[in-house]
Design a protein around this motif. Structure first.
Motif, PDB file in Angstrom:
ATOM      1  N   GLN A  76      16.006  84.358  37.987  1.00 57.70           N
ATOM      2  CA  GLN A  76      16.808  83.979  39.149  1.00 57.70           C
ATOM      3  C   GLN A  76      16.818  82.466  39.334  1.00 57.70           C
ATOM      4  O   GLN A  76      17.852  81.872  39.642  1.00 57.70           O
ATOM      5  CB  GLN A  76      16.280  84.673  40.404  1.00 57.70           C
ATOM      6  CG  GLN A  76      16.534  86.164  40.409  1.00 57.70           C
ATOM      7  CD  GLN A  76      15.799  86.880  41.522  1.00 57.70           C
ATOM      8  OE1 GLN A  76      15.047  86.288  42.300  1.00 57.70           O
ATOM      9  NE2 GLN A  76      16.011  88.190  41.611  1.00 57.70           N
ATOM     10  N   GLU A 109      19.200  80.974  36.848  1.00 62.12           N
ATOM     11  CA  GLU A 109      20.585  81.109  37.314  1.00 62.12           C
ATOM     12  C   GLU A 109      20.903  80.077  38.395  1.00 62.12           C
ATOM     13  O   GLU A 109      21.975  79.472  38.399  1.00 62.12           O
ATOM     14  CB  GLU A 109      20.815  82.532  37.839  1.00 62.12           C
ATOM     15  CG  GLU A 109      22.238  82.798  38.269  1.00 62.12           C
ATOM     16  CD  GLU A 109      23.243  82.742  37.143  1.00 62.12           C
ATOM     17  OE1 GLU A 109      24.425  82.415  37.413  1.00 62.12           O
ATOM     18  OE2 GLU A 109      22.867  83.003  35.983  1.00 62.12           O
ATOM     19  N   GLN A 110      19.969  79.865  39.304  1.00 65.30           N
ATOM     20  CA  GLN A 110      20.167  78.856  40.348  1.00 65.30           C
ATOM     21  C   GLN A 110      20.252  77.448  39.757  1.00 65.30           C
ATOM     22  O   GLN A 110      21.011  76.610  40.252  1.00 65.30           O
ATOM     23  CB  GLN A 110      19.039  78.922  41.378  1.00 65.30           C
ATOM     24  CG  GLN A 110      19.132  80.113  42.300  1.00 65.30           C
ATOM     25  CD  GLN A 110      20.384  80.077  43.149  1.00 65.30           C
ATOM     26  OE1 GLN A 110      20.728  79.061  43.730  1.00 65.30           O
ATOM     27  NE2 GLN A 110      21.083  81.199  43.207  1.00 65.30           N
ATOM     28  N   ARG A 165      21.472  76.681  36.826  1.00 67.52           N
ATOM     29  CA  ARG A 165      22.823  76.571  36.250  1.00 67.52           C
ATOM     30  C   ARG A 165      23.847  76.308  37.346  1.00 67.52           C
ATOM     31  O   ARG A 165      24.743  75.478  37.182  1.00 67.52           O
ATOM     32  CB  ARG A 165      23.159  77.835  35.470  1.00 67.52           C
ATOM     33  CG  ARG A 165      22.353  77.984  34.200  1.00 67.52           C
ATOM     34  CD  ARG A 165      22.632  79.295  33.505  1.00 67.52           C
ATOM     35  NE  ARG A 165      21.851  79.390  32.283  1.00 67.52           N
ATOM     36  CZ  ARG A 165      21.345  80.517  31.818  1.00 67.52           C
ATOM     37  NH1 ARG A 165      21.553  81.665  32.459  1.00 67.52           N
ATOM     38  NH2 ARG A 165      20.636  80.529  30.699  1.00 67.52           N
ATOM     39  N   PHE A 166      23.717  77.012  38.444  1.00 69.11           N
ATOM     40  CA  PHE A 166      24.625  76.842  39.583  1.00 69.11           C
ATOM     41  C   PHE A 166      24.546  75.408  40.109  1.00 69.11           C
ATOM     42  O   PHE A 166      25.573  74.749  40.328  1.00 69.11           O
ATOM     43  CB  PHE A 166      24.242  77.848  40.675  1.00 69.11           C
ATOM     44  CG  PHE A 166      25.057  77.769  41.920  1.00 69.11           C
ATOM     45  CD1 PHE A 166      26.266  78.435  42.019  1.00 69.11           C
ATOM     46  CD2 PHE A 166      24.613  77.048  43.018  1.00 69.11           C
ATOM     47  CE1 PHE A 166      27.025  78.378  43.175  1.00 69.11           C
ATOM     48  CE2 PHE A 166      25.361  76.969  44.182  1.00 69.11           C
ATOM     49  CZ  PHE A 166      26.569  77.636  44.258  1.00 69.11           C
ATOM     50  N   CYS A 218      11.499  78.121  37.167  1.00 66.95           N
ATOM     51  CA  CYS A 218      11.737  79.101  36.111  1.00 66.95           C
ATOM     52  C   CYS A 218      10.629  79.029  35.069  1.00 66.95           C
ATOM     53  O   CYS A 218      10.025  80.042  34.717  1.00 66.95           O
ATOM     54  CB  CYS A 218      13.103  78.856  35.470  1.00 66.95           C
ATOM     55  SG  CYS A 218      13.399  79.872  34.006  1.00 66.95           S
TER      56      CYS A 218
END
Length: 127
Positions: free
Chosen positions: A10, A13-14, A16-17, A34
């Motif tokens: 998660q 993903e954050q 990357r965002f 991460c």
């Protein structure tokens, strides 16, 4: 134990965002989280516990002590030591000190985390 892996993904993903939106400091923070949680997950899989530290280089040293030099782990630790130090700094400064990240920092940190995840998938077969 699997919550550590799930949270690590998660945070990836954050990261990357945040990177896509130009929030470079947040991207570094999320990449550090991460890496930290994924390393702790790998340690927990193997020994049932993990050190209560936020220092990625200490976690990497512990991974080497536990797994040995399998799955290119020693190469990863040696090659990415400076990036792990950068991520440690990003973690601490995100909470206490202002920093200015650069896109190159995020690119290097992203490459490190991607390789860590690849090596980690291999290490999971040794648990």
């Amino acid at each position: 134990m699997y919550i550590l892996r799930e949270r690590a993904l998660q945070f990836l993903e954050q990261a990357r965002f945040a990177r896509e939106r130009g929030f470079l400091e947040l991207a570094l923070f999320n990449l550090e989280q991460c890496a930290q949680l994924y390393m702790k997950y790998l340690l927990y899989r193997k020994v049932g516990d993990f050190p209560k530290t936020h220092y990625l280089r200490d976690l990497a040293d512990r991974l080497l002590a536990v797994y040995g030099d399998v799955c290119r782990l020693a190469e990863l630790v040696k090659r990415w030591g400076d990036v792990m130090a950068l991520l440690e700094y990003a973690y601490i400064s995100s909470r206490y000190l202002p920093i200015r990240a650069r896109s190159g920092d995020v690119e290097k940190a992203s490459a490190f985390v991607e390789e860590l995840m690849e090596v980690g998938r291999c290490l999971e077969t040794y648990s």
